[in-house]
Structure formats: C-alpha cells, structure tokens
Design a protein around this motif. Structure first.
Motif, PDB file in Angstrom:
ATOM      1  N   LEU A   6      34.028 -15.499  41.616  1.00 13.55           N
ATOM      2  CA  LEU A   6      33.432 -14.351  40.857  1.00 13.55           C
ATOM      3  C   LEU A   6      31.916 -15.597  41.733  1.00 13.55           C
ATOM      4  CD1 LEU A   6      32.273 -13.658  37.448  1.00 13.55           C
ATOM      5  CD2 LEU A   6      32.709 -15.508  36.856  1.00 13.55           C
ATOM      6  N   LYS A   7      31.254 -14.348  41.629  1.00 11.51           N
ATOM      7  CA  LYS A   7      30.095 -13.983  42.829  1.00 11.51           C
ATOM      8  C   LYS A   7      28.938 -13.462  42.002  1.00 11.51           C
ATOM      9  CE  LYS A   7      31.436 -13.978  47.614  1.00 11.51           C
ATOM     10  NZ  LYS A   7      32.873 -13.964  47.294  1.00 11.51           N
ATOM     11  N   LEU A   8      27.446 -14.375  41.889  1.00 11.56           N
ATOM     12  CA  LEU A   8      26.698 -13.243  41.468  1.00 11.56           C
ATOM     13  C   LEU A   8      25.421 -13.894  42.675  1.00 11.56           C
ATOM     14  CD1 LEU A   8      24.601 -12.883  38.950  1.00 11.56           C
ATOM     15  CD2 LEU A   8      23.923 -15.066  39.038  1.00 11.56           C
ATOM     16  N   LEU A   9      25.243 -12.222  42.825  1.00 15.68           N
ATOM     17  CA  LEU A   9      24.361 -12.553  43.735  1.00 15.68           C
ATOM     18  C   LEU A   9      22.400 -12.190  42.843  1.00 15.68           C
ATOM     19  CD1 LEU A   9      25.312  -9.208  45.860  1.00 15.68           C
ATOM     20  CD2 LEU A   9      25.754 -11.175  46.027  1.00 15.68           C
ATOM     21  N   GLY A  10      21.706 -12.864  43.830  1.00 14.44           N
ATOM     22  CA  GLY A  10      20.772 -13.149  42.879  1.00 14.44           C
ATOM     23  C   GLY A  10      19.444 -13.950  43.474  1.00 14.44           C
ATOM     24  N   THR A  11      18.097 -14.038  43.191  1.00 13.85           N
ATOM     25  CA  THR A  11      17.496 -14.916  43.854  1.00 13.85           C
ATOM     26  C   THR A  11      16.444 -15.648  43.081  1.00 13.85           C
ATOM     27  OG1 THR A  11      15.150 -13.697  43.369  1.00 13.85           O
ATOM     28  CG2 THR A  11      17.106 -13.029  45.221  1.00 13.85           C
ATOM     29  N   LYS A  12      15.945 -16.386  43.579  1.00 17.41           N
ATOM     30  CA  LYS A  12      15.904 -18.141  43.102  1.00 17.41           C
ATOM     31  C   LYS A  12      14.501 -17.420  42.010  1.00 17.41           C
ATOM     32  CE  LYS A  12      17.857 -21.732  44.818  1.00 17.41           C
ATOM     33  NZ  LYS A  12      18.435 -21.585  46.354  1.00 17.41           N
ATOM     34  N   ASP A  37      18.161 -11.637  50.542  1.00 18.29           N
ATOM     35  CA  ASP A  37      16.368 -11.943  49.967  1.00 18.29           C
ATOM     36  C   ASP A  37      16.146 -10.507  50.423  1.00 18.29           C
ATOM     37  OD1 ASP A  37      15.736 -12.229  53.748  1.00 18.29           O
ATOM     38  OD2 ASP A  37      14.331 -11.138  51.659  1.00 18.29           O
ATOM     39  N   LEU A  38      15.727 -10.562  49.346  1.00 13.08           N
ATOM     40  CA  LEU A  38      15.119  -9.459  49.305  1.00 13.08           C
ATOM     41  C   LEU A  38      14.516  -8.188  49.782  1.00 13.08           C
ATOM     42  CD1 LEU A  38      14.625  -9.652  45.080  1.00 13.08           C
ATOM     43  CD2 LEU A  38      15.617  -8.942  46.328  1.00 13.08           C
ATOM     44  N   PHE A  39      13.917  -8.681  51.026  1.00 10.36           N
ATOM     45  CA  PHE A  39      12.915  -7.278  52.408  1.00 10.36           C
ATOM     46  C   PHE A  39      13.977  -7.702  52.810  1.00 10.36           C
ATOM     47  CE2 PHE A  39       9.119  -7.899  50.572  1.00 10.36           C
ATOM     48  CZ  PHE A  39       8.928  -9.361  49.597  1.00 10.36           C
ATOM     49  N   ASN A  40      14.892  -8.091  53.104  1.00 10.38           N
ATOM     50  CA  ASN A  40      16.190  -7.661  53.512  1.00 10.38           C
ATOM     51  C   ASN A  40      17.598  -8.108  53.321  1.00 10.38           C
ATOM     52  OD1 ASN A  40      17.822  -7.608  56.501  1.00 10.38           O
ATOM     53  ND2 ASN A  40      17.254  -9.159  57.348  1.00 10.38           N
ATOM     54  N   LYS A  41      18.000  -6.586  52.206  1.00  8.79           N
ATOM     55  CA  LYS A  41      19.656  -7.049  52.019  1.00  8.79           C
ATOM     56  C   LYS A  41      20.748  -6.655  51.870  1.00  8.79           C
ATOM     57  CE  LYS A  41      16.632  -4.724  47.901  1.00  8.79           C
ATOM     58  NZ  LYS A  41      15.711  -3.545  47.041  1.00  8.79           N
ATOM     59  N   SER A  42      21.273  -7.721  51.978  1.00  9.48           N
ATOM     60  CA  SER A  42      22.552  -7.736  52.982  1.00  9.48           C
ATOM     61  C   SER A  42      23.440  -6.517  52.207  1.00  9.48           C
ATOM     62  CB  SER A  42      23.433  -9.346  51.549  1.00  9.48           C
ATOM     63  OG  SER A  42      24.123  -8.845  50.867  1.00  9.48           O
ATOM     64  N   PRO A  43      24.292  -6.340  53.468  1.00  6.97           N
ATOM     65  CA  PRO A  43      26.116  -5.533  53.095  1.00  6.97           C
ATOM     66  C   PRO A  43      26.078  -5.335  51.932  1.00  6.97           C
ATOM     67  CG  PRO A  43      25.680  -6.620  55.108  1.00  6.97           C
ATOM     68  CD  PRO A  43      24.698  -7.198  54.562  1.00  6.97           C
ATOM     69  N   SER A  48      27.507  -3.130  46.747  1.00  7.00           N
ATOM     70  CA  SER A  48      27.724  -3.436  45.003  1.00  7.00           C
ATOM     71  C   SER A  48      27.019  -3.003  43.848  1.00  7.00           C
ATOM     72  CB  SER A  48      28.020  -4.964  44.882  1.00  7.00           C
ATOM     73  OG  SER A  48      28.560  -5.754  46.516  1.00  7.00           O
ATOM     74  N   ASN A  49      25.471  -2.409  44.823  1.00  9.89           N
ATOM     75  CA  ASN A  49      24.220  -1.584  44.157  1.00  9.89           C
ATOM     76  C   ASN A  49      24.474  -0.559  44.362  1.00  9.89           C
ATOM     77  OD1 ASN A  49      23.526  -0.755  41.753  1.00  9.89           O
ATOM     78  ND2 ASN A  49      21.665  -2.806  41.603  1.00  9.89           N
ATOM     79  N   PRO A  50      24.917   0.062  44.832  1.00 12.29           N
ATOM     80  CA  PRO A  50      24.642   1.383  45.796  1.00 12.29           C
ATOM     81  C   PRO A  50      23.341   2.249  45.599  1.00 12.29           C
ATOM     82  CG  PRO A  50      26.556   1.516  44.816  1.00 12.29           C
ATOM     83  CD  PRO A  50      25.589   0.462  44.737  1.00 12.29           C
TER      84      PRO A  50
END
Lengths: 228, 254
Positions: A6-12, A37-43, A48-50
């Motif tokens: 279970l992974k949660l992609l988010g920011t602090k 990093d919302l200025f450099n979004k991961s693949p 996951s959220n195209p």
C-alpha cells in the motif's frame, strides 16, 4: 494491520493528502508514504493519475485510486475496522453532501480569498463566511463533538483541512476568516479536532506549510500582475 | 380515509394560502412534509425536465422499479417553490430526492443513496471495492468536465467556442477510452457511470448544433454506447426529446 503493498503518493504540504493519512492511521493500516515533488512529478504519479496528475493517489496492490473522497470511500470499504462512514444510507448521503460542499464551495472561495485581490478577494471572503455559516449550523445542530458524533468520521476528516488552514490565513493571507464569536460551535469543533491524537500527531509541519502558502501567494499575485 | 384524501386534494390550494399568510413558518413546512409523504409512499423527486442531473435520478428510480411522485420545478421562472427552498437551503437547486420527508441533494449522492436503500434490485455500483472506486472516479469526472464543457460550447463564440469544442471532445474521448469495447462502463451490466453520463446524450444534439460539429464523428463508440443505453426502458423514458432540449438551450444559453 498491514496494507500489503500500500503506497500513498502525496506531499507534506497537501492538506488533501492528510485526509488519507488520517484515515489510514485511524484504522491502523501500514503504508508507504511516497513524497512527490509537484514541480517535478514522478513517472509513478503520472502513470497512476494520468487524468489529473495530482496527489493524493493511493496505490493498493499496484492498482491506483485518485481523488481524496473516492480514496476515503475505498479505504472504509476495504478495511472495515473503525468505520469512518455510517452504515445508514441517509447519514452517508448527509456526510457526502457536506463533503462535496466543502470541496467545491469552500475550497473555491478560499482560492479566491487567498490568491486574488480587490473585489474578487472580497467576494471570496464573503463566500467563506457564507460557507462557515452553514457549517456552523450543522455542527451546532448535532450537539456532539464532531460531525461523526462522539468520534471523528468521514466528514471531520474532509473538513479537517480548514481547521489547520485557518492558522495561516490571517498571517499569510492578511484577512480574517474565523471569528469565534460568530461561529462558536465551529470554533469548538476546530479545537477538538486538532486535539484528537491521530490528528495532532499527523499534521503538516507548520513552518514548511507557511512557506508553501507564501510561495503560492507570490505565484498567485504574480499571475494576477502578469495578466494586468 | 376521508381526511387524508381531502388533505391530498386540497394541498395545492392550502399550500398557496399558508405560504402567503405564514411565509416560511414551521407550520407550512410541516404541512408540506406531511402532504409530500402521503402522496407517494414516501418518494418524491423535485426536478426540472431538461436537467441531466435530474435524469440520473429518474433512471436510477426506474432501474429499481421504485414508484415516486415527480414534481416539476420551473427554474426558468426564477420562482423557487417553498418546498425546494426548504429541502435544499444550501444550493436552492434541483434535483432533490425526498424520501420519507428527508431530502437527499446532489444527483450522484442521490443515486448512491437509492442504490444503498434498494440494494436488492439492479445494483448500480459494482460489488468489488476497487471497481466501485473506479466507478466513483469516472462519475465524478463526468461531473467535473461534461456539464461545464458542454455549456461553454453553447454559450461561447468564435475562438473561445473552438477552444471549448476541443476541450469538450477531449473529455468525451477520455470517457470513450475508459469504455473501450465493453457494452457498458462497468462491463456487461448497466451501472453507475452509465447513469452519470447518458443523460448528457439528450443534450448532444444541442451542443452539436450550437457548435456546428459532430460528436459521432469524433466519438463513434460513445454514441453507440448511448444508443445501447436508450434501448433500456429506464433510460428511454427518463430522457427528454433532443429537439425540446435544443429549443430550451436556444432560449436560455445563446
């Protein structure tokens, strides 16, 4: 209780991400927090959220779920301990209605009030006041500590970001929103909510959040400046 | 019995009189609740005939075979009924589903409510929680993109309209992609996302005429899906005639 993969992609800094953190912690579910990093979004995020390319995204067994309210429903249906939504259809509809209200009216008004100036900002501040009036009516009517009753539930988690956000508004935004005389029930709710252990131990770091808000505000003002 | 029959028939007159005399007092609202509940074994839909959101609830109720009283709100007249204002004080909008006198507002919330209360007939949401999440996500996408997208196509001109058309088609294509080769969004059975989207089909003719373009040319699979949905009685009887919708759009949007 393990979430098994279970992974949660988010920011602090993302207050919407925190909704998911709170729900998972309330149910004692283990998960991996993946800081984006919302200025450099991961693949991974983009894959996951195209559609929206936003956080939070919950990935369970490799399958992604986006949109915080959808994720909250999913969590409640998958891990049935410490339920956050009632089983009664009418109460569920009530919680969903106010969740939508907060996410649409309140959030929109906040963006206006926070990032715009002049008349637009005034309208935003007015809309916030209207929205607060409604929320005040609802929590006062319940005569309980929380929207969920004696313990926090779905709607408290959804409204939660407002409790935290108020602290920055006056400081960074330069306008007053929360008036404990006008909204006494909501004010009490805010204080009680922030004291709940799961919430208290899982709040975005104050300093970082302030910096982010100030940064957004600069961007917003610059954008407005550029348009004019 | 006689008194309840009398009450039922006199309701409109009494509501009018009481409304004038007492405005929004407690007695009027209590009276309204009683009359509403008696009228239809507890299910009333406050609606406006061209509303895609209202159509969603009509379809859901029809799918489950639930009898209800349909009450038309004439939103065009700007004269909102006391019942609407009482049942949806926050947004003052239709549709509102009223069950045993209690309102459920917001169409997708009402559809979920219907699915949960009448859970033994024609389930609309899938049983698997991941697929439910997907259904909720895509219904929410329809809410976020399709209504405003279509509206912009009708109400803008020139370059703005071209941009609106492009964006609208993009959103429809994303939905078409999600549908794929399946008969319905969730697979073999008509369900939640179909209910969320198919009402907009009654507006396609208006969008196409305002924007001078063909949605079928861009999204043939989506049109085929819509026609498949229309073969269902619950859908066919819930959607208005496309020419009526277009007339409505002409008078209100352009």
């Amino acid at each position: 209780m393990s979430g098994t993969d279970l992974k949660l992609l988010g920011t602090k800094e993302s207050l919407f991400t925190y909704r998911i953190v709170w729900a998972l912690k309330l149910k004692g579910i283990e998960y991996e927090f993946v800081e984006e990093d919302l200025f450099n979004k991961s693949p991974l995020l983009l894959e996951s959220n195209p559609i929206y390319k936003k956080v939070p995204v919950l990935i369970h067994g490799g399958k992604p779920i986006s949109e915080s309210l959808v994720i909250l429903d999913y969590i409640d249906e998958t891990w049935k301990n410490n339920p956050i939504l009632s089983t009664d259809p009418q109460e569920r509809a009530y919680a969903r209605f106010w969740a939508k209200f907060v996410d649409e009216k309140f959030y929109e008004a906040s963006i206006k009030a926070f990032f715009l100036t002049g008349e637009d900002q005034a309208k935003g501040v007015e809309s916030i006041a209207e929205a607060l009036q409604f929320l005040e009516g609802e929590i006062a009517g319940k005569k309980k500590f929380f929207f969920g009753g004696e313990a926090i539930g779905f709607l408290d988690i959804v409204v939660g970001w407002i409790a935290h956000w108020f602290q920055f508004v006056e400081e960074v935004g330069g306008f007053k929103v929360m008036d404990s005389m006008k909204y006494p029930a909501f004010d009490s709710w805010t204080k009680n909510f922030l004291e709940v252990p799961v919430i208290k131990e899982n709040l975005p770091p104050h300093e970082e959040l302030r910096r982010v808000f100030q940064g957004f505000q600069q961007m917003g003002l610059a954008a407005v400046g550029a348009k004019e | 019995d006689i008194s309840s029959q009398l009450l039922f028939f006199l309701t409109p007159f009494l509501v009018f009189v009481l409304d004038k005399v007492f405005c929004s007092s407690f007695s009027v609202s209590k009276f309204l609740q009683i009359s509403v509940t008696m009228a239809s074994r507890g299910v009333v839909l406050l609606d406006f005939w061209p509303s895609m959101f209202g159509m969603r609830i009509r379809i859901a109720l029809a799918e489950k075979g639930i009898p209800y009283e349909y009450r038309e709100e004439d939103l065009g007249s700007r004269n909102k009924s006391p019942l609407l204002l009482k049942m949806n004080p926050v947004h003052k909008k239709t549709p509102v589903l009223i069950h045993h006198g209690n309102p459920v507002c917001e169409s997708l919330i009402a559809v979920q409510y219907i699915d949960e209360v009448w859970k033994d007939k024609s389930p609309l949401l899938p049983s698997d929680s991941y697929h439910r999440a997907q259904a909720r996500f895509w219904a929410d996408f329809v809410d976020k993109k399709i209504y405003d997208g279509g509206r912009k196509v009708c109400s803008s001109k020139g370059e703005d309209q071209e941009a609106a058309k492009t964006e609208f088609i993009e959103s429809l294509k994303l939905l078409e992609g999600q549908l794929g080769d399946k008969p319905y969004f969730a697979g073999e059975t008509f369900g939640y996302v179909d209910v969320a989207l198919v009402p907009f089909y009654s507006w396609f003719y208006a969008y196409e005429t305002c924007g001078n373009f063909s949605i079928e040319a861009e999204c043939p699979k989506l049109i085929a899906w819509a026609k498949r949905c229309l073969e269902k009685e619950s859908v066919a009887k819930s959607l208005p005639d496309k020419h009526k919708v277009y007339d409505f759009v002409l008078h209100h949007y352009t």
